[in-house]
Design a protein around this motif. Sequence first.
Motif, short mmCIF file in Angstrom:
data_model
loop_
_atom_site.label_atom_id
_atom_site.label_comp_id
_atom_site.label_asym_id
_atom_site.label_seq_id
_atom_site.Cartn_x
_atom_site.Cartn_y
_atom_site.Cartn_z
N TYR A 100 -4.16 -1.43 -3.33
CA TYR A 100 -3.07 -1.09 -2.36
C TYR A 100 -4.21 -1.59 -1.26
N ILE A 101 -3.57 -1.84 0.27
CA ILE A 101 -4.07 -2.73 1.27
C ILE A 101 -4.02 -1.90 2.72
N HIS B 276 -0.09 8.64 5.86
CA HIS B 276 0.12 9.29 4.61
C HIS B 276 0.77 8.21 3.20
N TYR B 277 0.39 7.05 3.95
CA TYR B 277 1.06 6.04 2.79
C TYR B 277 0.20 4.62 3.56
N SER B 278 0.47 3.33 2.20
CA SER B 278 -0.33 2.08 1.94
C SER B 278 0.45 1.25 2.99
N GLN B 279 0.22 0.41 3.54
CA GLN B 279 0.80 -0.71 3.95
C GLN B 279 1.68 -2.10 2.70
N SER C 126 -3.74 -10.41 4.76
CA SER C 126 -5.14 -9.17 4.17
C SER C 126 -4.91 -9.43 2.76
N HIS C 127 -3.64 -10.52 1.57
CA HIS C 127 -4.06 -10.30 0.63
C HIS C 127 -4.01 -11.84 0.33
#
Length: 137
Positions: free
Chosen positions: A6-7, A21-24, A68-69
Amino acid sequence: MSSLSYIDPPGPGEKASDTYHYSQSVALPSGIIKVSGQGGWDISQSIPSDMKSQIDLAFANVDRVLQSHGLRGWEDVYLWRSYAVGMDEAMKYLVPKLKERIPAHRPVWTALSVPRLGLEEMLIEIEVEAIAPPKRE
């Protein structure tokens, strides 16, 4: 699921992750990158009041998360969904924006009109799936 990556890139994505409280984004073992809905917020999480500015920022936020990935950005998107409050206004700018951003690439697209998004001032949200190019040995 500790096997997934997760990023949350620095800036608005990181702040949203902490606040809500979640991932992008998440990288699946298959090479698919799933990006949560990106709104039209700037680096300080301010949201302009007009659709065009929000669309520009949402497109930039999608690029930022994908990069970012290690991906190029919209060039690696194979599927996207747009959620708009005011679809007629959104479509007037979404189509030209997509043609400008990736003129030689046509990912599949589902456009949905909604009465409201996660934050009251949001007019647009864009969710994408992309594929990471195979790693060269």
